[in-house]
Design a protein around this motif. Structure first.
Motif, PDB file in Angstrom:
ATOM      1  N   THR A 104       5.287   4.707 100.856  1.00 26.06           N
ATOM      2  CA  THR A 104       4.978   5.028 101.582  1.00 26.06           C
ATOM      3  C   THR A 104       3.158   5.857 101.606  1.00 26.06           C
ATOM      4  O   THR A 104       3.119   6.373 100.571  1.00 26.06           O
ATOM      5  N   PHE A 105       2.627   6.386 102.632  1.00 27.58           N
ATOM      6  CA  PHE A 105       1.327   7.060 102.554  1.00 27.58           C
ATOM      7  C   PHE A 105       1.659   8.148 101.718  1.00 27.58           C
ATOM      8  O   PHE A 105       0.514   8.433 100.919  1.00 27.58           O
ATOM      9  N   PHE A 106       2.412   9.579 102.371  1.00 31.27           N
ATOM     10  CA  PHE A 106       2.518   9.928 101.548  1.00 31.27           C
ATOM     11  C   PHE A 106       2.855   9.908 100.202  1.00 31.27           C
ATOM     12  O   PHE A 106       3.018  11.874  99.442  1.00 31.27           O
ATOM     13  N   ASP A 107       4.167   9.378 100.168  1.00 26.11           N
ATOM     14  CA  ASP A 107       3.546   8.583  98.219  1.00 26.11           C
ATOM     15  C   ASP A 107       2.449   8.659  97.194  1.00 26.11           C
ATOM     16  O   ASP A 107       2.574   9.758  96.623  1.00 26.11           O
ATOM     17  N   PHE A 108       1.739   8.111  98.240  1.00 25.64           N
ATOM     18  CA  PHE A 108       0.475   7.854  97.279  1.00 25.64           C
ATOM     19  C   PHE A 108      -0.371   9.236  97.836  1.00 25.64           C
ATOM     20  O   PHE A 108      -1.303   9.594  96.229  1.00 25.64           O
ATOM     21  N   ALA A 109      -0.022  10.099  98.552  1.00 26.31           N
ATOM     22  CA  ALA A 109      -1.157  11.401  98.578  1.00 26.31           C
ATOM     23  C   ALA A 109      -0.802  12.586  97.836  1.00 26.31           C
ATOM     24  O   ALA A 109      -1.470  13.255  97.142  1.00 26.31           O
ATOM     25  N   ASP A 110       0.994  12.532  97.907  1.00 28.17           N
ATOM     26  CA  ASP A 110       1.233  13.112  96.825  1.00 28.17           C
ATOM     27  C   ASP A 110       0.915  13.406  95.822  1.00 28.17           C
ATOM     28  O   ASP A 110       0.315  13.610  94.602  1.00 28.17           O
ATOM     29  N   GLU A 111       1.103  11.615  94.826  1.00 28.18           N
ATOM     30  CA  GLU A 111       0.612  11.671  93.232  1.00 28.18           C
ATOM     31  C   GLU A 111      -1.381  11.802  93.375  1.00 28.18           C
ATOM     32  O   GLU A 111      -2.137  12.047  92.716  1.00 28.18           O
ATOM     33  N   HIS A 112      -2.328  11.376  94.532  1.00 20.28           N
ATOM     34  CA  HIS A 112      -3.229  11.737  94.749  1.00 20.28           C
ATOM     35  C   HIS A 112      -3.704  13.640  94.725  1.00 20.28           C
ATOM     36  O   HIS A 112      -4.653  13.823  93.220  1.00 20.28           O
ATOM     37  N   LEU A 113      -2.914  14.625  94.649  1.00 14.88           N
ATOM     38  CA  LEU A 113      -2.900  15.539  94.897  1.00 14.88           C
ATOM     39  C   LEU A 113      -2.394  16.400  93.473  1.00 14.88           C
ATOM     40  O   LEU A 113      -2.941  17.021  93.132  1.00 14.88           O
ATOM     41  N   GLU A 114      -1.467  15.709  93.330  1.00 15.29           N
ATOM     42  CA  GLU A 114      -0.863  15.517  91.626  1.00 15.29           C
ATOM     43  C   GLU A 114      -1.899  15.540  90.664  1.00 15.29           C
ATOM     44  O   GLU A 114      -2.209  16.148  89.063  1.00 15.29           O
ATOM     45  N   ALA A 115      -2.549  14.023  90.398  1.00 13.68           N
ATOM     46  CA  ALA A 115      -3.741  13.851  89.840  1.00 13.68           C
ATOM     47  C   ALA A 115      -5.015  15.035  89.654  1.00 13.68           C
ATOM     48  O   ALA A 115      -5.913  15.313  88.745  1.00 13.68           O
ATOM     49  N   LEU A 116      -5.659  15.676  90.703  1.00  7.66           N
ATOM     50  CA  LEU A 116      -6.626  16.291  91.048  1.00  7.66           C
ATOM     51  C   LEU A 116      -6.126  17.618  90.620  1.00  7.66           C
ATOM     52  O   LEU A 116      -6.995  18.345  89.647  1.00  7.66           O
ATOM     53  N   GLU A 117      -4.732  18.060  90.590  1.00 12.64           N
ATOM     54  CA  GLU A 117      -4.355  19.647  89.997  1.00 12.64           C
ATOM     55  C   GLU A 117      -4.520  19.209  88.336  1.00 12.64           C
ATOM     56  O   GLU A 117      -5.006  20.376  87.528  1.00 12.64           O
ATOM     57  N   ALA A 118      -4.238  17.989  88.168  1.00  8.55           N
ATOM     58  CA  ALA A 118      -4.039  17.444  86.467  1.00  8.55           C
ATOM     59  C   ALA A 118      -5.548  17.888  85.620  1.00  8.55           C
ATOM     60  O   ALA A 118      -5.909  18.021  84.908  1.00  8.55           O
ATOM     61  N   GLU A 119      -6.181  17.193  86.666  1.00  6.47           N
ATOM     62  CA  GLU A 119      -7.833  16.547  86.625  1.00  6.47           C
ATOM     63  C   GLU A 119      -8.340  18.291  86.441  1.00  6.47           C
ATOM     64  O   GLU A 119      -9.768  18.779  86.538  1.00  6.47           O
ATOM     65  N   ASN A 120      -7.911  19.493  87.066  1.00  7.23           N
ATOM     66  CA  ASN A 120      -8.649  21.061  87.292  1.00  7.23           C
ATOM     67  C   ASN A 120      -9.451  20.996  88.465  1.00  7.23           C
ATOM     68  O   ASN A 120     -10.503  21.260  88.005  1.00  7.23           O
ATOM     69  N   LYS A 121      -9.499  19.476  89.341  1.00 13.93           N
ATOM     70  CA  LYS A 121      -9.888  19.708  90.100  1.00 13.93           C
ATOM     71  C   LYS A 121      -9.704  20.285  91.884  1.00 13.93           C
ATOM     72  O   LYS A 121      -9.551  20.342  93.032  1.00 13.93           O
ATOM     73  N   ILE A 122      -9.686  22.469  91.464  1.00 11.86           N
ATOM     74  CA  ILE A 122      -8.890  22.367  92.438  1.00 11.86           C
ATOM     75  C   ILE A 122      -9.699  22.678  93.862  1.00 11.86           C
ATOM     76  O   ILE A 122      -8.572  22.142  95.132  1.00 11.86           O
ATOM     77  N   ASN A 123     -10.641  22.320  93.761  1.00 13.88           N
ATOM     78  CA  ASN A 123     -11.566  22.451  94.989  1.00 13.88           C
ATOM     79  C   ASN A 123     -10.977  21.597  96.118  1.00 13.88           C
ATOM     80  O   ASN A 123     -10.984  21.610  97.040  1.00 13.88           O
ATOM     81  N   ARG A 124     -11.509  20.572  95.314  1.00 16.56           N
ATOM     82  CA  ARG A 124     -11.388  18.732  95.798  1.00 16.56           C
ATOM     83  C   ARG A 124      -9.720  18.607  96.258  1.00 16.56           C
ATOM     84  O   ARG A 124      -9.025  18.592  97.482  1.00 16.56           O
ATOM     85  N   HIS A 125      -8.988  20.042  95.701  1.00 17.02           N
ATOM     86  CA  HIS A 125      -7.513  19.348  95.961  1.00 17.02           C
ATOM     87  C   HIS A 125      -7.196  20.695  97.540  1.00 17.02           C
ATOM     88  O   HIS A 125      -5.946  20.501  98.044  1.00 17.02           O
ATOM     89  N   SER A 126      -7.648  21.774  96.868  1.00 11.11           N
ATOM     90  CA  SER A 126      -7.696  22.839  98.359  1.00 11.11           C
ATOM     91  C   SER A 126      -7.613  22.342  99.824  1.00 11.11           C
ATOM     92  O   SER A 126      -7.571  21.587 100.619  1.00 11.11           O
ATOM     93  N   THR A 127      -9.376  20.951  99.961  1.00 12.94           N
ATOM     94  CA  THR A 127      -9.791  20.458 100.805  1.00 12.94           C
ATOM     95  C   THR A 127      -9.172  19.355 101.410  1.00 12.94           C
ATOM     96  O   THR A 127      -8.082  18.630 102.333  1.00 12.94           O
ATOM     97  N   ASP A 128      -8.414  18.463 100.615  1.00 14.74           N
ATOM     98  CA  ASP A 128      -7.376  17.214 100.601  1.00 14.74           C
ATOM     99  C   ASP A 128      -6.061  17.536 101.209  1.00 14.74           C
ATOM    100  O   ASP A 128      -6.108  16.867 102.080  1.00 14.74           O
TER     101      ASP A 128
END
Length: 404
Positions: A104-128
Motif C-alpha cells: 500500500t501507499f503507507f508501506d512505501f511511506a514507511d520504507e521511505h522514512l526508514e531509509a531517511l533514518e538510515a541515511e541520518n537525514k533526520i531533518n527530512r525524516h521529521s518533515t516527511d
C-alpha cells in the motif's frame, strides 16, 4: 454454460462516498469482480451505456481505460475457452489476472522514512513524518491503496489541507510532492501501473505559489552591528547571525559545525552540509573580531568555534538534530528582540542572513561569482534566487514612464 465479462459500478461506496469501477466476470450465473482501481460519484455513472458520463472531469480517459480493461478480460476468456479450460468464475479471474502486489501507499511511506533514518537525514525524516500524518488523518486509516489516489482524491485532499488543517498553498504542495515521489517509486517497483498515475499533463498539477524573499539592507545591518547594551546571549546570537552573513549567508548548520581547524592561511575552508561541496573563503576583518571573542574557550584546533554543538553526541544524528533545532530557535528569539530594538520592521531570522547577503549583492556581483559563493550546482538556481533582490531595472523603467 455461458461466461461473460462486463463493466459495472459496484454499489459499495468507500469511506469518501465514492463507488468503485470493476469488471464483473460471470460463469454459470455466479460472479466475481476485478476492481479497476478508480472510484467515481454515483451520478457520474451511465448505467444504461455502462460508461462514465461526460460530467466527470476525466470521463474520456477513464472510459478508454475501462474499454482496455474489458478487452483484456474478454481476450482472457477467449484464451481459456480455446484451451478448453472449464473453471468457476473465481478461478477464471485468477487465470486472467496475475496476482498484484499487496503493498500500500503507507508501506512505501514507511520504507521511505526508514531509509531517511538510515541515511541520518533526520531533518527530512521529521518533515516527511509530519506530512504523512496529514494523509493518515485525512484517510482515517493506514490502508491506502495507490489506486485510490486519483485526481479527485488529490483535489479533495488539497481542500482538506487548506481548509480543515489551515495549511498554506506551499505546505499543501510539499505534501503532494511527497505523494508523487512515493507513487513514482511504486511504479518503478511495478506495484502499480503507469495508467493510474494521477500527476502530469492534463492531470493533477503541482504548482508552487510565487514567494518573496526579503533581506535586510546595508543600513539595517549596520544598525544591528552597532546595537548597544546587549546581554551575553544576545551578543552571542548576533555574532552567529553576522558570521553567517559575512560568509555569504552560510547555513546555520554549517556555522555551528565550523571548527578552528578549518581556519588557516587567512581563509575558512569548509564542506557544505547540504550538498557536500567544498568552499574556501577569505576571512573578513569583521569575522576576525568575532573569532577573538571565542578564542579564549578554545581547547584544541578541533574544537567547534561556537559552543552549541560541543555537548552533542556526534554519533547520534537525532541528538545533533535536536541541538541544532534548539539552538536555531534560541538564536531567532534573540535576533528578533535585537531587530525590534533597532527599529527594523522586517522579519529577522537566522535564514534571513542569507537573503540579506543576496539583497545587498543585488546585481552588483556577477552571477557566476554568486553561484560560487552560494555553491549552487546550476547557474539557473542562482539567477532565480537573485531575481528576488534585483529591482533597479524595473524601478528605472517605472521612473521613465511616470516622471514626466
Amino acid at each position: 454454460m455461458s461466461t461473460s465479462a462486463k463493466i459495472i459500478l459496484r454499489k459499495k461506496p468507500n469511506s469518501k462516498g465514492l463507488y468503485p469501477l470493476a469488471i464483473r466476470i460471470t460463469k454459470d450465473r455466479r460472479s466475481t469482480y476485478k476492481h479497476i482501481g478508480h472510484y467515481i460519484e454515483l451520478e457520474d455513472w451511465d448505467g444504461k451505456e455502462l460508461k462514465i458520463k461526460k460530467s466527470h472531469p476525466n470521463a474520456e480517459s477513464l472510459n478508454n481505460l475501462l474499454a482496455s480493461k474489458l478487452s483484456e478480460a474478454r481476450k482472457g476468456l477467449i484464451a481459456l475457452q480455446t484451451n478448453n479450460k472449464d473453471a468457476t468464475a473465481r478461478q477464471i479471474k485468477k487465470e486472467i489476472y496475475k496476482p498484484t502486489s499487496s503493498l500500500t501507499f503507507f508501506d512505501f511511506a514507511d520504507e521511505h522514512l526508514e531509509a531517511l533514518e538510515a541515511e541520518n537525514k533526520i531533518n527530512r525524516h521529521s518533515t516527511d513524518s509530519a506530512w504523512l500524518s496529514y494523509i493518515e488523518r485525512y484517510c482515517k486509516t493506514r490502508h491506502l491503496a495507490f489506486q485510490e489516489i486519483d485526481e479527485r482524491f488529490l483535489k479533495k485532499f488539497k481542500i482538506f489541507l487548506k481548509g480543515s488543517c489551515t495549511l498554506t498553498e506551499t505546505s499543501a504542495m510539499n505534501i503532494m510532492v511527497l505523494i508523487r515521489l512515493l507513487f513514482n517509486r511504486a511504479i518503478k517497483d511495478k506495484v502499480v501501473s503507469k495508467e493510474i498515475y494521477p500527476f502530469g499533463t492534463g492531470k493533477f498539477k503541482i504548482k508552487f505559489p510565487e514567494t518573496t524573499k526579503t533581506g535586510l539592507s546595508g543600513k539595517e545591518i549596520k544598525s544591528l552591528e552597532s546595537c548597544p547594551n546587549l546581554s551575553y546571549m544576545e551578543r552571542h546570537s548576533l555574532n552567529v547571525w553576522l558570521f553567517s552573513f559575512y560568509f555569504a549567508g552560510m547555513r546555520i548548520s554549517d556555522v555551528l559545525f565550523t571548527r578552528w581547524s578549518q581556519i588557516y592561511d587567512g581563509r575558512l575552508h569548509y564542506k557544505m552540509g547540504k550538498n557536500s561541496k567544498l568552499l574556501s573563503l577569505k576571512i573578513p576583518v569583521k569575522v576576525e573580531k568575532i573569532l577573538l571573542s571565542y578564542i579564549s574557550d578554545k581547547q584544541n584546533d578541533d574544537d567547534f568555534i561556537f559552543p552549541e554543538m560541543k555537548k552533542a553526541d556526534l554519533t547520534d544524528p537525532k541528538d545533533i538534530y535536536r541541538k541544532k533545532k534548539v539552538a536555531n530557535k534560541k538564536f531567532n528569539d534573540h535576533i528578533k528582540k535585537i531587530a525590534k530594538r533597532t527599529g527594523i520592521q522586517k522579519k529577522v531570522t537566522m535564514h534571513i542572513a542569507r537573503h540579506s547577503f543576496g539583497n545587498i549583492a543585488g546585481d552588483t556581483i556577477h552571477p557566476l561569482m554568486l553561484q560560487k559563493l552560494y555553491r549552487h550546482s546550476d547557474l539557473k538556481t542562482t539567477l532565480n534566487y537573485q531575481a528576488n533582490f534585483i529591482h533597479k531595472e524595473a524601478d528605472d523603467a517605472l521612473d521613465s514612464v511616470v516622471n514626466f
